[in-house]
Design an enzyme around this catalytic site. Structure first.
Site, PDB file in Angstrom:
ATOM      1  N   GLU A 168       0.833  -1.205   0.000  1.00 20.22           N
ATOM      2  CA  GLU A 168       0.000   0.000   0.000  1.00 20.22           C
ATOM      3  C   GLU A 168       0.869   1.257   0.000  1.00 20.22           C
ATOM      4  O   GLU A 168       1.853   1.349   0.731  1.00 20.22           O
ATOM      5  CB  GLU A 168      -0.878  -0.029   1.246  1.00 20.22           C
ATOM      6  N   GLU A 172      -3.599  10.145   2.721  1.00 19.58           N
ATOM      7  CA  GLU A 172      -4.808  10.111   3.542  1.00 19.58           C
ATOM      8  C   GLU A 172      -5.058  11.502   4.114  1.00 19.58           C
ATOM      9  O   GLU A 172      -4.126  12.225   4.472  1.00 19.58           O
ATOM     10  CB  GLU A 172      -4.671   9.088   4.668  1.00 19.58           C
ATOM     11  N   TRP A 259     -14.760   7.668   3.703  1.00 17.10           N
ATOM     12  CA  TRP A 259     -15.282   6.715   4.687  1.00 17.10           C
ATOM     13  C   TRP A 259     -15.322   7.331   6.085  1.00 17.10           C
ATOM     14  O   TRP A 259     -14.598   8.275   6.385  1.00 17.10           O
ATOM     15  CB  TRP A 259     -14.450   5.437   4.671  1.00 17.10           C
ATOM     16  N   THR A 270      -9.063   4.234  16.051  1.00 20.60           N
ATOM     17  CA  THR A 270      -9.447   4.724  14.729  1.00 20.60           C
ATOM     18  C   THR A 270     -10.203   6.034  14.846  1.00 20.60           C
ATOM     19  O   THR A 270      -9.951   6.989  14.106  1.00 20.60           O
ATOM     20  CB  THR A 270     -10.335   3.694  14.015  1.00 20.60           C
TER      21      THR A 270
END
Length: 470
Positions: A168, A172, A259, A270
């Protein structure tokens, strides 16, 4: 503490790539448990299945065997501007896609629309948002996108390269901090909280910026508006414990996502990283019914592949080797081959070792007639017309437990979200659009609220969360 897009952005969109089945039929996969022969393909979320499970995100390391996953279509240099409604309509629903990358350059789950010369990706009230993925894979190259992020605490926008063995490379954007984009990378999904770096720009929600990732065999460079903001050298990623380089090195798809990192169903860490609990009663939700981000342009320059790559096929024409394939479950760069094999499945019951695609007329949907209607981007065919016998993959809409909550609200008449309302008043006649086009927002809602997938949603979420902590 920093958390991987792999474990959270895609956990939040758990049902976007694979078939949701009844909880009692769910079969999981991991490093200690491979998929069974009747459900041979291990999705990137650790769930076994057939059909779409065997396409993008199919992890050869934990599938039944090496041949369970389909070959990965190879990406060529391209440039795409989402400057018209027709361009956005060419993006295909994930549920209509069974691996024929000549049929579409992009697929999506969730909600997309066209507004102000851009692709609008949306996250309606109490849903898990949207993922847009390329249908082809890049193995080293320079990828860039011009975009405006979403905003507000708990809302996360991402622009990434992501491989089937969970390599990956990321940009972000957490919505509470609109001046510090985060660059990141992971190798085979291994968490390392020290990989993230911040950069500085002006407001990412108010202004378009150009973000680039320049990926070679030896280093990765991140750019913002033409200025280099970070360099990662492969030699600096050597892991003496595993005796390998923890460096992204396998063919990857381009993905954009929006999201809810701050959804109350997520882990505490998170939520904290995303900026706290998401406000589902925000001004955007009240005014439009959704959070949103704009993608104006995306492009990629495909670099030459490594000289020592092996070939799987008898052709002497380089152009015939149109896909990547692994020859080992180790999943390293040395295990990549070029192949002449087909990349599509004949049905949603097909697998890599039984693709059911012997008919030369087969496309991503068996028993359909395909007519080329336009060309664009990196592939020859990007818009097609199909007959009424079209068969779709059993891929659910872009929703999980939060979507079930939205469903309950809808039944009481309190959820008035219209995904085609558009920012600034743009309204699209969704009734006149085909269900395979991105303009079919009303169809997307119908898919999202389909009662047949709800029975498997909760179990899938639980399994995804458990897989993170194992």
């Amino acid at each position: 503490m920093r958390f991987s897009t792999l474990h959270f952005a895609f956990l939040a969109t758990l049902s976007s790539i694979f078939t949701v089945v009844a909880a009692s039929d769910t079969t999981t996969c991991s490093s200690s448990k491979h998929c069974p022969e009747d459900k041979p393909c291990c999705s990137q979320f650790g769930i076994c299945g057939t059909g779409a499970y065997c396409l993008g995100g199919c992890d050869i390391r934990y599938s039944y065997n090496l041949t369970a996953c389909m070959p990965m279509p190879r990406m060529s240099t391209f440039q795409e501007s989402f400057d018209s409604k027709d361009k956005v309509k060419e993006i295909e629903l994930q549920s209509d896609y069974l691996g024929n990358s000549t049929e579409a350059d992009w697929v999506y789950t969730g909600w997309v629309d066209y507004y102000d010369n851009s692709l609008l990706i949306q996250m309606p009230n109490h849903t898990t948002g949207t993922v847009v993925s390329s249908t082809k894979y890049l193995w080293y190259g320079k990828v860039g996108a011009t975009l405006k992020t979403s905003h507000d605490g708990g809302v996360v926008t991402a622009f990434i390269l992501f491989s089937d063995v969970q390599d990956e490379i990321d940009y972000e954007f957490v919505g509470y901090n609109l001046t510090n984009p985060q660059s990141n990378y992971y190798s085979q999904g291994i968490l390392n909280y020290n990989n993230s770096r911040n950069s500085s720009v002006n407001n990412t929600f108010e202004y378009y910026h150009n973000y680039e990732m320049d990926w070679t065999e030896d280093k990765i460079e991140w750019y913002i508006d033409g200025e280099k903001v970070r360099t990662l050298n492969k030699n600096d990623t050597w892991n003496e414990t595993s005796n390998r380089y923890d460096y992204p090195q396998t063919p990857s798809r381009i993905q954009f996502s929006l999201w809810p990192g701050g959804d109350s169903s997520n882990a505490k860490g998170t939520i904290e990283w995303a900026g706290g609990l998401i406000n589902w009663d925000s001004e955007d939700i009240k005014k439009y019914g959704y959070y949103y981000a704009h993608i104006k342009e995306i492009y990629a320059t495909a670099y030459d592949i490594p000289n020592d790559v092996k070939l799987d096929g008898n052709s002497t024409k380089e152009s015939d080797y149109h896909a990547f394939l692994y020859n080992s479950t180790d999943g390293d760069a040395s295990n990549i081959m070029l192949t002449t094999k087909k990349t599509w499945l004949g049905s949603d019951d097909a697998t890599g070792f039984d693709p059911q695609n012997d008919d030369e007329d087969s496309s991503s949907n068996k028993a359909q007639e395909t007519t080329i209607t336009s060309v664009s981007g990196s592939s020859t065919i990007t818009s097609v017309k199909t007959d009424s016998t079209k068969k779709t993959a059993n891929v659910p809409a872009q929703n999980t437990a939060a979507a079930a909550q939205a469903t309950a609200k809808s039944s009481t008449g309190t959820n008035t979200y219209d995904p085609s309302a558009g920012v600034g008043g743009f309204v699209q006649d969704s009734k006149s659009t085909d269900s395979g086009s991105s303009g079919s927002s009303s169809q997307g809602v119908a898919n999202s609220l389909n009662e047949s997938v709800i029975s498997g949603i909760f179990a899938s979420i639980c399994l995804g969360i458990l897989s993170f902590f194992m």
